[in-house]
Every structure is written in structure tokens, then in C-alpha cells.
Design a protein around this motif. Sequence first.
Motif, PDB file in Angstrom:
ATOM      1  N   LEU A 134       0.839  -1.204   0.000  1.00  0.00           N
ATOM      2  CA  LEU A 134       0.000   0.000   0.000  1.00  0.00           C
ATOM      3  C   LEU A 134       0.872   1.252   0.000  1.00  0.00           C
ATOM      4  CD1 LEU A 134      -2.846   1.230   0.183  1.00  0.00           C
ATOM      5  CD2 LEU A 134      -2.574   1.227   2.642  1.00  0.00           C
ATOM      6  N   VAL A 183       2.260  -6.613   5.041  1.00  0.00           N
ATOM      7  CA  VAL A 183       1.207  -5.958   5.805  1.00  0.00           C
ATOM      8  C   VAL A 183       0.296  -5.282   4.788  1.00  0.00           C
ATOM      9  CG1 VAL A 183       0.693  -4.252   7.563  1.00  0.00           C
ATOM     10  CG2 VAL A 183       2.757  -5.620   7.754  1.00  0.00           C
ATOM     11  N   GLU A 187      -5.095  -4.198   6.882  1.00  0.00           N
ATOM     12  CA  GLU A 187      -4.576  -3.965   8.229  1.00  0.00           C
ATOM     13  C   GLU A 187      -4.241  -2.495   8.436  1.00  0.00           C
ATOM     14  OE1 GLU A 187      -1.483  -6.934   9.376  1.00  0.00           O
ATOM     15  OE2 GLU A 187      -2.038  -7.808   7.466  1.00  0.00           O
ATOM     16  N   VAL A 188      -3.658  -1.877   7.378  1.00  0.00           N
ATOM     17  CA  VAL A 188      -3.295  -0.460   7.497  1.00  0.00           C
ATOM     18  C   VAL A 188      -4.549   0.386   7.696  1.00  0.00           C
ATOM     19  CG1 VAL A 188      -2.217   1.483   6.333  1.00  0.00           C
ATOM     20  CG2 VAL A 188      -1.234  -0.774   6.097  1.00  0.00           C
ATOM     21  N   ALA A 241      -5.867   0.044  11.182  1.00  0.00           N
ATOM     22  CA  ALA A 241      -5.067   0.801  12.153  1.00  0.00           C
ATOM     23  C   ALA A 241      -5.291   2.297  11.992  1.00  0.00           C
ATOM     24  CB  ALA A 241      -3.583   0.465  11.976  1.00  0.00           C
ATOM     25  N   LEU A 242      -5.410   2.744  10.725  1.00  0.00           N
ATOM     26  CA  LEU A 242      -5.532   4.187  10.460  1.00  0.00           C
ATOM     27  C   LEU A 242      -6.824   4.738  11.042  1.00  0.00           C
ATOM     28  CD1 LEU A 242      -4.308   6.651   9.029  1.00  0.00           C
ATOM     29  CD2 LEU A 242      -5.501   5.971   6.981  1.00  0.00           C
ATOM     30  N   TYR A 299      -5.483   5.153  15.296  1.00  0.00           N
ATOM     31  CA  TYR A 299      -4.892   6.400  14.780  1.00  0.00           C
ATOM     32  C   TYR A 299      -5.938   7.342  14.190  1.00  0.00           C
ATOM     33  CZ  TYR A 299      -0.277   4.327  15.293  1.00  0.00           C
ATOM     34  OH  TYR A 299       0.859   3.773  15.794  1.00  0.00           O
ATOM     35  N   GLY A 312      -5.155  10.969  14.591  1.00  0.00           N
ATOM     36  CA  GLY A 312      -4.098  11.405  13.678  1.00  0.00           C
ATOM     37  C   GLY A 312      -4.632  11.648  12.282  1.00  0.00           C
ATOM     38  N   ALA A 313      -5.535  10.774  11.829  1.00  0.00           N
ATOM     39  CA  ALA A 313      -6.115  10.949  10.489  1.00  0.00           C
ATOM     40  C   ALA A 313      -6.904  12.250  10.418  1.00  0.00           C
ATOM     41  CB  ALA A 313      -7.011   9.757  10.160  1.00  0.00           C
ATOM     42  N   HIS A 365       6.405  -6.285  11.814  1.00  0.00           N
ATOM     43  CA  HIS A 365       5.226  -6.842  11.130  1.00  0.00           C
ATOM     44  C   HIS A 365       3.958  -6.113  11.532  1.00  0.00           C
ATOM     45  CE1 HIS A 365       8.242  -9.712  10.465  1.00  0.00           C
ATOM     46  NE2 HIS A 365       8.073 -10.404  11.557  1.00  0.00           N
ATOM     47  N   ALA A 366       4.045  -4.807  11.704  1.00  0.00           N
ATOM     48  CA  ALA A 366       2.892  -4.034  12.169  1.00  0.00           C
ATOM     49  C   ALA A 366       2.480  -3.033  11.102  1.00  0.00           C
ATOM     50  CB  ALA A 366       3.241  -3.304  13.456  1.00  0.00           C
ATOM     51  N   ALA A 367       1.212  -2.617  11.145  1.00  0.00           N
ATOM     52  CA  ALA A 367       0.700  -1.647  10.179  1.00  0.00           C
ATOM     53  C   ALA A 367       1.051  -0.215  10.577  1.00  0.00           C
ATOM     54  CB  ALA A 367      -0.811  -1.789  10.047  1.00  0.00           C
ATOM     55  N   ASP A 368       1.553  -0.018  11.801  1.00  0.00           N
ATOM     56  CA  ASP A 368       1.804   1.335  12.309  1.00  0.00           C
ATOM     57  C   ASP A 368       2.776   2.114  11.431  1.00  0.00           C
ATOM     58  OD1 ASP A 368       1.022   1.041  15.661  1.00  0.00           O
ATOM     59  OD2 ASP A 368       1.124  -0.684  14.333  1.00  0.00           O
ATOM     60  N   GLN A 413       3.174   1.953   8.211  1.00  0.00           N
ATOM     61  CA  GLN A 413       2.507   2.476   7.013  1.00  0.00           C
ATOM     62  C   GLN A 413       1.539   3.587   7.356  1.00  0.00           C
ATOM     63  OE1 GLN A 413       1.411  -0.393   3.942  1.00  0.00           O
ATOM     64  NE2 GLN A 413       2.336  -1.980   5.197  1.00  0.00           N
ATOM     65  N   VAL A 414       0.940   3.525   8.571  1.00  0.00           N
ATOM     66  CA  VAL A 414       0.071   4.630   9.008  1.00  0.00           C
ATOM     67  C   VAL A 414       0.902   5.903   9.156  1.00  0.00           C
ATOM     68  CG1 VAL A 414      -1.393   5.454  10.870  1.00  0.00           C
ATOM     69  CG2 VAL A 414      -1.569   3.098  10.117  1.00  0.00           C
ATOM     70  N   MET A 451       1.624   7.431   5.901  1.00  0.00           N
ATOM     71  CA  MET A 451       0.512   8.241   5.377  1.00  0.00           C
ATOM     72  C   MET A 451       0.517   9.638   5.992  1.00  0.00           C
ATOM     73  SD  MET A 451      -2.713   5.798   5.025  1.00  0.00           S
ATOM     74  CE  MET A 451      -2.697   4.417   3.940  1.00  0.00           C
ATOM     75  N   PHE A 452       0.817   9.724   7.282  1.00  0.00           N
ATOM     76  CA  PHE A 452       0.868  11.037   7.927  1.00  0.00           C
ATOM     77  C   PHE A 452       2.000  11.877   7.320  1.00  0.00           C
ATOM     78  CE2 PHE A 452      -1.071   9.094  11.992  1.00  0.00           C
ATOM     79  CZ  PHE A 452      -2.319   9.172  11.415  1.00  0.00           C
TER      80      PHE A 452
END
Lengths: 173, 102
Positions: free
Chosen positions: A50, A126, A130-131, A134-135, A139, A142-143, B56-59, B61-62, B65-66
Motif C-alpha cells: 500500500l 502488511v 490492516e493499514v 489501524a488508520l 490512529y 491522527g487521520a 510486522h505491524a501496520a503502524d 505504514q500509518v 501516510m501522515f
Amino acid sequence: MQGLFYVSAAVAVLATALVVTRRNAAHALLYLVLSLAAVAGMFYALGAPLAAALEVIVYAGAIMVLFVFAVMVLALGREGERQESQWLRPRMWLGPAALAAVLLGELIYVLASGAAAVAGGTPVVVGPQEVGAALFGPYALGAELSSMLLLAGMVAAYHLARRKQMDEKEGER
Amino acid sequence: MNSVSPESGLVVAAVLFALGLGGVLARRNMLFVLMSIEIMLNAAALAMITAGARHHAADGQVMFMFILATAAAEVAVGLAIVLLIYRRRRTLDVDEAREMRG
């Protein structure tokens, strides 16, 4: 996967080095797009498809288009190139370049010496699901904040452009 | 599937960041300074993705994005300011902008 990562990394570093040393802004932009694409390849090799897609769409696509528009509006031709080579005498850039190289050596030394403590993991992909979870899960604040930041950026860009037009009108009078 | 060691990702991120930092310090053309800032933000994003892949975490990629949103907002405002300064001063020399007030 490893080969992809290292080839992309080599391309990214080479292209980035060429970005900061070009004199013509349009040439530098081409190298910058190449560098961003190489970084997208690294993201993919790291198991973040992604992020790789967003890197190509948003960075190499949208943000670079803004830069291309700026280069076109500013119309930096031969004159700009001559001025730039005048500015880029060795004594102008050798000092900062040496300092940046020292900082780089430091960072690599720290990373290499502390590497033994960290065990390497296998690349687990990942995915976007999943992203997204989490987003908009932990989070979500944050978004929302980044959406406000984008709104603020849009308003600021509009405001600056509008003031420019008003200045032109005042200049005509 | 062979794994990419997290250290190598962080080293590449460090190299890219240093190149961007050198560009910010050495170049006097505002357009190149903005490009170098983009390179530095991109290197930070690469470090985030590498760390995310390590755990192995999505954090990671989050966070990417920020950083992407921040970079987009920064470049929109930055390029608007550069165009404004060029229109007023007819130059892209960053030293010209030191008398900018108000």
C-alpha cells in the motif's frame, strides 16, 4: 526480494545524489521522480504494498506535478543555469557536503554497532486492510489532524495565490 | 522468501536523509531546497516503513501516510511562497528571503 531491495536502494541513492547536484531544475526533477520510484520499490520489498502504491501515486505523481508546474511558471532557462553554476562553486558546497558526510558516517556507525541487538525478521506483507484498520482505529485522531493540516495547506496556498493576483492589479494601476 | 535486514533499510534511509540535508545546506536555489526537503521527508518515511516491516505491524505504514499528508501540505505552501518571492524579487536565491517580514 532482497535483490529487489538492494538494487532499488542503489538506484535511489544514485538518483538522489544526482538530484542535489544538477544545475537544471527540470533534470533534477526527473532524477527526483526516479528516486521516489526506487523508494517505492524498496517499500514493496519490505512488505508494504500500500505504501509503495501511495508513494508512486501521491509523491511521484501529485507532488512532482506541483514541482513541474513551478518549474514551468518560473521558466528557468539558460540564464538560471548560468546563475546556478555561479552559485555552486566548490567553496560554497564543500563545507556542507563534508558535514553531511560526517553525519552520515555517524549514523551508519551507530546503526552498525547497535545492529547485533536487533534480530532480523522475515518480510511479512502488511496489506491495505490492516493499514486501514489501524488508520481509522487507534490512529483515527491522527487521520483527523492530518485532514485539518491538508485543509490548512490548501487555504494557505489559496491565500498566497490570491494576494499575488491583488499585487498584480495594484501594479497595473 | 529472503528477508531484508532492517539495518540495511535504515542505512539507506540515513544515506537519503544525509543527501537531502546536504542539498538543503549547499543549494541556494529555493526550488532545490524544497526538493531536498522532500528527499529528507521521504527518507524519514522509509525509516518508518522499515521499522513497521521489522515488527510486522501496520503502524509504520500509518505513519507513512501522515508523512505523505505533511509533505503534500508543505510542498503546496512552500511552492506558493517560492512563486510569490520570485514574482517580487525576480530571483530564487534563498538569501534574498532573509528580509521577508509580515
